[in-house]
Design an enzyme around this catalytic site. Structure first.
Site, PDB file in Angstrom:
ATOM      1  N   LYS A   1      -2.744  -1.819   6.797  1.00 21.84           N
ATOM      2  CA  LYS A   1      -3.583  -2.913   6.320  1.00 21.84           C
ATOM      3  C   LYS A   1      -4.532  -3.383   7.418  1.00 21.84           C
ATOM      4  O   LYS A   1      -5.671  -3.717   7.161  1.00 21.84           O
ATOM      5  CB  LYS A   1      -2.717  -4.063   5.812  1.00 21.84           C
ATOM      6  CG  LYS A   1      -1.813  -4.641   6.891  1.00 21.84           C
ATOM      7  CD  LYS A   1      -0.507  -5.154   6.357  1.00 21.84           C
ATOM      8  CE  LYS A   1       0.405  -5.474   7.551  1.00 21.84           C
ATOM      9  NZ  LYS A   1       1.799  -5.298   7.324  1.00 21.84           N
TER      10      LYS A   1
ATOM     11  N   HIS B   1       4.084   1.612   2.073  1.00 25.54           N
ATOM     12  CA  HIS B   1       5.298   0.923   1.608  1.00 25.54           C
ATOM     13  C   HIS B   1       5.929   1.670   0.433  1.00 25.54           C
ATOM     14  O   HIS B   1       7.144   1.824   0.363  1.00 25.54           O
ATOM     15  CB  HIS B   1       4.973  -0.509   1.155  1.00 25.54           C
ATOM     16  CG  HIS B   1       4.215  -1.295   2.165  1.00 25.54           C
ATOM     17  ND1 HIS B   1       2.991  -1.852   1.909  1.00 25.54           N
ATOM     18  CD2 HIS B   1       4.510  -1.599   3.454  1.00 25.54           C
ATOM     19  CE1 HIS B   1       2.560  -2.479   2.998  1.00 25.54           C
ATOM     20  NE2 HIS B   1       3.459  -2.336   3.947  1.00 25.54           N
TER      21      HIS B   1
ATOM     22  N   CYS C   1      -2.000  -4.037  22.051  1.00 24.00           N
ATOM     23  CA  CYS C   1      -0.901  -3.436  21.284  1.00 24.00           C
ATOM     24  C   CYS C   1      -1.253  -1.987  20.981  1.00 24.00           C
ATOM     25  O   CYS C   1      -2.330  -1.712  20.440  1.00 24.00           O
ATOM     26  CB  CYS C   1      -0.685  -4.208  19.987  1.00 24.00           C
ATOM     27  SG  CYS C   1       0.472  -3.373  18.883  1.00 24.00           S
TER      28      CYS C   1
ATOM     29  N   CYS D   1       3.074  -9.165  20.562  1.00 26.06           N
ATOM     30  CA  CYS D   1       2.087  -8.803  19.527  1.00 26.06           C
ATOM     31  C   CYS D   1       2.422  -9.573  18.259  1.00 26.06           C
ATOM     32  O   CYS D   1       3.490  -9.364  17.662  1.00 26.06           O
ATOM     33  CB  CYS D   1       2.103  -7.304  19.226  1.00 26.06           C
ATOM     34  SG  CYS D   1       1.078  -6.917  17.774  1.00 26.06           S
TER      35      CYS D   1
ATOM     36  N   HIS E   1       0.853  -1.195   0.000  1.00 26.32           N
ATOM     37  CA  HIS E   1       0.000   0.000   0.000  1.00 26.32           C
ATOM     38  C   HIS E   1       0.882   1.236   0.000  1.00 26.32           C
ATOM     39  O   HIS E   1       2.115   1.130  -0.040  1.00 26.32           O
ATOM     40  CB  HIS E   1      -1.011  -0.027   1.154  1.00 26.32           C
ATOM     41  CG  HIS E   1      -0.408   0.033   2.529  1.00 26.32           C
ATOM     42  ND1 HIS E   1       0.216   1.142   3.022  1.00 26.32           N
ATOM     43  CD2 HIS E   1      -0.355  -0.895   3.518  1.00 26.32           C
ATOM     44  CE1 HIS E   1       0.632   0.914   4.254  1.00 26.32           C
ATOM     45  NE2 HIS E   1       0.307  -0.335   4.574  1.00 26.32           N
TER      46      HIS E   1
ATOM     47  N   LYS F   1      -3.104   6.240  11.236  1.00 23.36           N
ATOM     48  CA  LYS F   1      -2.077   5.619  10.397  1.00 23.36           C
ATOM     49  C   LYS F   1      -2.751   4.766   9.331  1.00 23.36           C
ATOM     50  O   LYS F   1      -3.661   4.007   9.617  1.00 23.36           O
ATOM     51  CB  LYS F   1      -1.167   4.733  11.243  1.00 23.36           C
ATOM     52  CG  LYS F   1      -0.062   4.091  10.417  1.00 23.36           C
ATOM     53  CD  LYS F   1       0.697   3.003  11.170  1.00 23.36           C
ATOM     54  CE  LYS F   1       1.699   2.323  10.245  1.00 23.36           C
ATOM     55  NZ  LYS F   1       2.138   1.021  10.713  1.00 23.36           N
TER      56      LYS F   1
HETATM   57  N1  MSP Z   1       9.190  -6.182   8.003  1.00 26.50           N
HETATM   58  C1  MSP Z   1       9.328  -5.076   8.873  1.00 26.50           C
HETATM   59  C2  MSP Z   1      10.604  -4.309   8.583  1.00 26.50           C
HETATM   60  C3  MSP Z   1      11.863  -5.109   8.682  1.00 26.50           C
HETATM   61  S1  MSP Z   1      13.258  -4.164   8.261  1.00 26.50           S
HETATM   62  C4  MSP Z   1      14.562  -5.080   8.682  1.00 26.50           C
HETATM   63  C5  MSP Z   1       8.137  -4.145   8.695  1.00 26.50           C
HETATM   64  N2  MSP Z   1       7.442  -4.277   7.568  1.00 26.50           N
HETATM   65  S2  MSP Z   1       6.133  -3.457   7.195  1.00 26.50           S
HETATM   66  O1  MSP Z   1       5.777  -3.904   5.894  1.00 26.50           O
HETATM   67  O2  MSP Z   1       5.154  -3.574   8.210  1.00 26.50           O
HETATM   68  O3  MSP Z   1       6.516  -1.956   7.179  1.00 26.50           O
HETATM   69  C6  MSP Z   1       7.594  -1.512   6.410  1.00 26.50           C
HETATM   70  C7  MSP Z   1       7.732  -0.014   6.454  1.00 26.50           C
HETATM   71  O4  MSP Z   1       6.574   0.597   5.913  1.00 26.50           O
HETATM   72  C8  MSP Z   1       7.914   0.544   7.869  1.00 26.50           C
HETATM   73  O5  MSP Z   1       8.998   1.458   7.842  1.00 26.50           O
HETATM   74  C9  MSP Z   1       6.651   1.266   8.136  1.00 26.50           C
HETATM   75  O6  MSP Z   1       6.854   2.385   8.937  1.00 26.50           O
HETATM   76  C10 MSP Z   1       6.252   1.689   6.717  1.00 26.50           C
HETATM   77  N3  MSP Z   1       4.853   2.005   6.685  1.00 26.50           N
HETATM   78  C11 MSP Z   1       3.796   1.158   6.760  1.00 26.50           C
HETATM   79  N4  MSP Z   1       2.672   1.915   6.813  1.00 26.50           N
HETATM   80  C12 MSP Z   1       2.990   3.239   6.800  1.00 26.50           C
HETATM   81  C13 MSP Z   1       2.280   4.439   6.705  1.00 26.50           C
HETATM   82  N5  MSP Z   1       0.977   4.498   6.744  1.00 26.50           N
HETATM   83  N6  MSP Z   1       2.992   5.574   6.519  1.00 26.50           N
HETATM   84  C14 MSP Z   1       4.341   5.566   6.358  1.00 26.50           C
HETATM   85  N7  MSP Z   1       5.027   4.464   6.427  1.00 26.50           N
HETATM   86  C15 MSP Z   1       4.408   3.316   6.889  1.00 26.50           C
HETATM   87  O7  MSP Z   1       7.910  -3.318   9.568  1.00 26.50           O
END
Ligand code: MSP
Length: 500
Positions: free
Chosen positions: A298, A20, A143, A125, A17, A295
């Site tokens: 998903k 990412h 959480c 969590c 999304h 925020k």
């Molecule tokens: N798999 C772990 C990261 C491991 S790194 C060694 C993880 N994955 S994640 O898919 O949940 O998130 C990845 C990144 O996307 C994180 O930095 C997270 O902050 C970012 N984002 C996910 N949703 C977000 C927003 N709504 N806004 C900005 N970034 C966010 O965490």
């Protein structure tokens, strides 16, 4: 100089999304900027495939974790060219090379005396894959991030002696105030450390989907340790037959979201020290994209689909919007309405229209030839120091501020058009030299901003530079009057069509 930049690796328990795409776009922008400056850049992104979050969703869907990982990793991989990410490699933590390297490094951590067997008892969590400390637990043992009940865990694990890194981590934050940027996030990491570090689980007993612990194959490594190591392991196999570790490690920047600061700002440097590896130079911690102050995520279901936005408005508009509307480093709301406003007023009018008008006037008044005259020194003065200012901001990953100083020049050029009113000058034969100077100066200003905007909007800035016959992205060219006089323009379709 080598410049190694990474994004977090994305969980494959869901589809990509905008959150990412955001981190990847930001990292890509900085990677492209540094390439322009002649740095030896390596840009890494990828997927985090092991652990409970993935195993649980696979179970719910009645498929194996590997099937789920394959399906969603393909989606994340496909996202990269769609957002014009120029990553040099895409790592998947299920890659056998990664798995072997994780085992090798963590075996070393074990052999160095930083691992022991113990019993874990506490709150966990499954969505964060995080063992929560007291201050991270919400009302009714929930959480704080996912707003779901935490699980009470009790299991025999291998532990990492995080507590023995209390002193070295305190020293790190004292001696390298820019280790974590922006500074406010460094304070946050430090206050976590100041609470007193406790040892953390290095392995999980009741999970099969992970990297097996070499000295105890009944257990798999806790997913965060496997995941963090991607930044190092990738370099050993990204180029077949070549090990890039010497060339690029330590990383220059890890870009991360604020929710994963504890792992990167505390666990990661401790793990690197335990493995006798050098520490990265900087972590840059960005905020969240919010929708209606929540925020985007998903689990909350309030996501903006980056594919839809790109289908309708193009990739560059999305890239621009992400870094323009929300100050990189802070939280900020995004919405279709603010997107449309930025698109219409800034991209379509201020930049796109400036370019089309200028090119159209050169074609109409000068038959497509850029007047071979000196540019306006006053306008040149307004561009003085710009490239250096942008570079200094980029060195600290201040991508929104850098974009803002570039955009001030876009606006300056629009005012210049109004001040000089070339359509008036064109009516008066005696004003021909003034018209020549105006047109030449506009082209030069547009060229300079486009060289600087290229990392943000590669396709549009590239098209525009081509229409000016000036597609040279070398950073030295980002100075006013570096083009040299003359040359020709070619007609340009609107960069950001209004009808969208
Ligand atoms: N798999 C772990 C990261 C491991 S790194 C060694 C993880 N994955 S994640 O898919 O949940 O998130 C990845 C990144 O996307 C994180 O930095 C997270 O902050 C970012 N984002 C996910 N949703 C977000 C927003 N709504 N806004 C900005 N970034 C966010 O965490």
């Amino acid at each position: 100089m080598s410049f190694y930049i990474t994004t977090p690796i994305y969980y494959v328990n869901a589809q990509p999304h905008l959150g990412h795409a955001y981190t990847t776009i930001a990292a890509d922008t900085l990677a492209r900027h540094m390439r322009q400056r002649g740095e030896d850049v390596f840009f890494l992104t990828g997927t985090d495939e092991h652990g409970e979050p993935v195993a649980q969703v696979a179970e719910r869907e009645g498929i194996t974790p590997r099937e789920l990982a394959d399906r969603n990793a393909a989606r994340f991989k496909a996202l990269m060219p769609r957002i014009e990410a120029s990553n040099d490699f895409f790592i998947r933590t299920s890659d056998p090379e990664h798995v072997a390297k994780v085992q090798e490094i963590l075996q070393r951590v074990h052999d160095n005396g930083h691992v022991y067997a113990g019993i874990y008892e506490g709150w966990y969590c499954p969505s964060c894959a995080d063992f929560k400390t007291e201050s991270e637990i919400g009302p009714g043992n929930t959480c704080l991030i996912h707003e779901i009940p935490l699980l009470r865990e009790h299991e025999q694990n291998w532990f990492f002696r995080l507590s023995s890194f209390q002193e070295p981590l305190e020293r790190l934050y004292r001696d390298q105030p820019d280790f974590v940027l922006p500074r406010i996030r460094a304070n946050e990491a430090r206050s976590f450390i100041d609470q007193g570090l406790q040892d953390v689980s290095l392995s999980r007993a009741n999970l099969r989907w992970g990297v097996p612990v070499p000295w105890d194959p009944e257990q798999v490594f806790y997913v965060w340790f496997d995941a963090l190591l991607n930044y190092v392991t990738a370099l050993s196999y990204a180029r077949p037959g070549e090990d890039l570790t010497e060339r690029y490690w330590p990383a220059t920047f890890h870009f991360i979201g604020k929710d994963i600061l504890k792992f990167h700002g505390v666990y990661w440097p401790a793990l690197l020290m335990a493995a006798d590896l050098e520490l990265p130079e900087h972590l840059f911690v960005h905020g969240f994209l919010l929708m209606d102050d929540k925020k985007m995520s998903k689990s909350l279901g309030n996501v903006l689909d980056p594919f839809e936005v790109m289908d309708k408005y193009g990739t560059d508009a999305l890239r621009y919007y992400c870094l323009r509307d929300v100050s990189f480093g802070q939280d900020g709301n995004v919405s279709p309405a603010s997107f449309e406003t930025r698109y219409d007023t800034e991209l379509a009018n201020e930049y796109g229209n400036l370019a089309s008008r200028t090119i159209a006037m050169i074609i109409r008044y000068r038959d497509g030839a850029i007047p071979a005259v000196d540019t306006d020194p006053e306008l040149a003065g307004d561009f003085g120091g710009l490239a250096a200012e942008v570079a200094a901001l980029a060195d600290r990953a201040e991508l929104t501020q850098a974009l803002d100083v570039i955009w001030q020049r876009v606006r300056r050029l629009n005012r210049y058009v109004e001040e000089r009113a070339p359509w008036q000058l064109a009516k008066d034969a005696a004003a021909a030299p003034a018209l020549d100077q105006t047109l030449a100066s506009l082209v030069e200003g547009i060229r300079v901003v486009s060289v600087l905007l290229h990392p943000y909007m590669p396709a549009s800035a590239g098209r525009l530079l081509e229409a000016l016959d000036a597609l040279d992205l070398d950073y030295d060219r980002a100075r006013f009057a570096e083009r040299g006089p003359g040359g020709r323009v070619t007609a340009l379709e609107p960069l950001f069509p209004k009808s969208a």
